[in-house]
Motif scaffolding. Structure first.
Motif, short mmCIF file in Angstrom:
data_model
loop_
_atom_site.label_atom_id
_atom_site.label_comp_id
_atom_site.label_asym_id
_atom_site.label_seq_id
_atom_site.Cartn_x
_atom_site.Cartn_y
_atom_site.Cartn_z
N GLN A 239 0.82 -1.21 0.00
CA GLN A 239 0.00 0.00 0.00
C GLN A 239 0.86 1.27 0.00
O GLN A 239 0.48 2.27 -0.61
CB GLN A 239 -0.94 0.00 1.21
N LEU A 240 2.01 1.23 0.68
CA LEU A 240 2.90 2.38 0.63
C LEU A 240 3.47 2.58 -0.77
O LEU A 240 3.60 3.71 -1.25
CB LEU A 240 4.03 2.23 1.66
N TYR A 241 3.80 1.48 -1.44
CA TYR A 241 4.27 1.58 -2.82
C TYR A 241 3.17 2.09 -3.74
O TYR A 241 3.40 2.90 -4.63
CB TYR A 241 4.76 0.20 -3.29
N ARG B 128 -2.16 6.75 -6.32
CA ARG B 128 -3.50 6.67 -5.74
C ARG B 128 -4.50 7.55 -6.46
O ARG B 128 -5.69 7.48 -6.21
CB ARG B 128 -3.45 6.99 -4.25
N GLY B 129 -4.06 8.42 -7.35
CA GLY B 129 -4.97 9.25 -8.13
C GLY B 129 -5.62 10.33 -7.29
O GLY B 129 -4.94 11.04 -6.55
N ASN B 130 -6.95 10.46 -7.39
CA ASN B 130 -7.67 11.52 -6.69
C ASN B 130 -8.06 11.13 -5.26
O ASN B 130 -8.70 11.91 -4.58
CB ASN B 130 -8.95 11.88 -7.45
N THR B 131 -7.69 9.93 -4.83
CA THR B 131 -8.05 9.47 -3.49
C THR B 131 -7.31 10.28 -2.44
O THR B 131 -6.10 10.52 -2.56
CB THR B 131 -7.69 7.98 -3.32
N LYS B 132 -8.05 10.70 -1.41
CA LYS B 132 -7.41 11.45 -0.32
C LYS B 132 -6.43 10.55 0.42
O LYS B 132 -6.59 9.34 0.48
CB LYS B 132 -8.46 11.95 0.66
N MET B 133 -5.42 11.18 1.00
CA MET B 133 -4.41 10.44 1.76
C MET B 133 -5.04 9.71 2.94
O MET B 133 -4.71 8.56 3.21
CB MET B 133 -3.34 11.41 2.27
N SER B 134 -5.97 10.36 3.64
CA SER B 134 -6.58 9.73 4.82
C SER B 134 -7.38 8.49 4.43
O SER B 134 -7.34 7.48 5.14
CB SER B 134 -7.48 10.73 5.55
N VAL B 135 -8.07 8.52 3.32
CA VAL B 135 -8.84 7.36 2.86
C VAL B 135 -7.90 6.22 2.49
O VAL B 135 -8.15 5.05 2.81
CB VAL B 135 -9.75 7.75 1.68
N HIS B 136 -6.81 6.55 1.83
CA HIS B 136 -5.84 5.53 1.45
C HIS B 136 -5.23 4.87 2.69
O HIS B 136 -5.08 3.65 2.75
CB HIS B 136 -4.74 6.16 0.59
N LEU B 137 -4.89 5.68 3.70
CA LEU B 137 -4.31 5.14 4.93
C LEU B 137 -5.32 4.28 5.69
O LEU B 137 -4.97 3.26 6.29
CB LEU B 137 -3.79 6.26 5.81
N ILE B 138 -6.59 4.68 5.67
CA ILE B 138 -7.63 3.88 6.33
C ILE B 138 -7.77 2.54 5.64
O ILE B 138 -7.87 1.50 6.29
CB ILE B 138 -8.97 4.65 6.36
N HIS B 139 -7.76 2.53 4.32
CA HIS B 139 -7.84 1.26 3.57
C HIS B 139 -6.65 0.37 3.88
O HIS B 139 -6.79 -0.85 4.03
CB HIS B 139 -7.93 1.52 2.08
#
Length: 93
Positions: free
Chosen positions: A36-38, A43-54
């Motif tokens: 996920q860090l790679y 991640r495109g338009n996805t917010k950082m917080s949403v990506h970290l939650i996933h």
């Protein structure tokens, strides 16, 4: 008090021998977080917080799944494969 005399390395080795799914869960968690860090770069338009939650949910889900499989395996081994050892232990008391 034997657990206090035990060093961290020997304690980890003992825990791995008792439950072989511990290193599987740890490795899976590290692999998911690394992936996920790679993937964060694209991640495109996805917010950082949403990506970290996933990422957190996926890693936790993998660890909980490994723990569940480990407990089921231990129960299977204790109650299905070797049930007679428990009965023998109760008769001697």
């Amino acid at each position: 008090m034997a657990s206090y005399d035990e060093h961290n390395d020997s304690k980890l080795v003992r825990k791995i021998k008792e439950n072989p799914f511990v290193p599987f869960g740890l490795a899976g968690c590290v692999a998911i977080v690394g992936h996920q860090l790679y993937k964060m770069k694209t991640r495109g338009n996805t917010k950082m917080s949403v990506h970290l939650i996933h990422m957190r949910v996926a890693a936790q889900g993998f660890v909980v799944g490994a723990m569940t499989i480990g407990v089921l395996y231990s129960m299977f081994k204790e109650y299905v494969i070797n049930p007679h050892e428990q009965q023998k232990g109760g008769e001697h008391k």
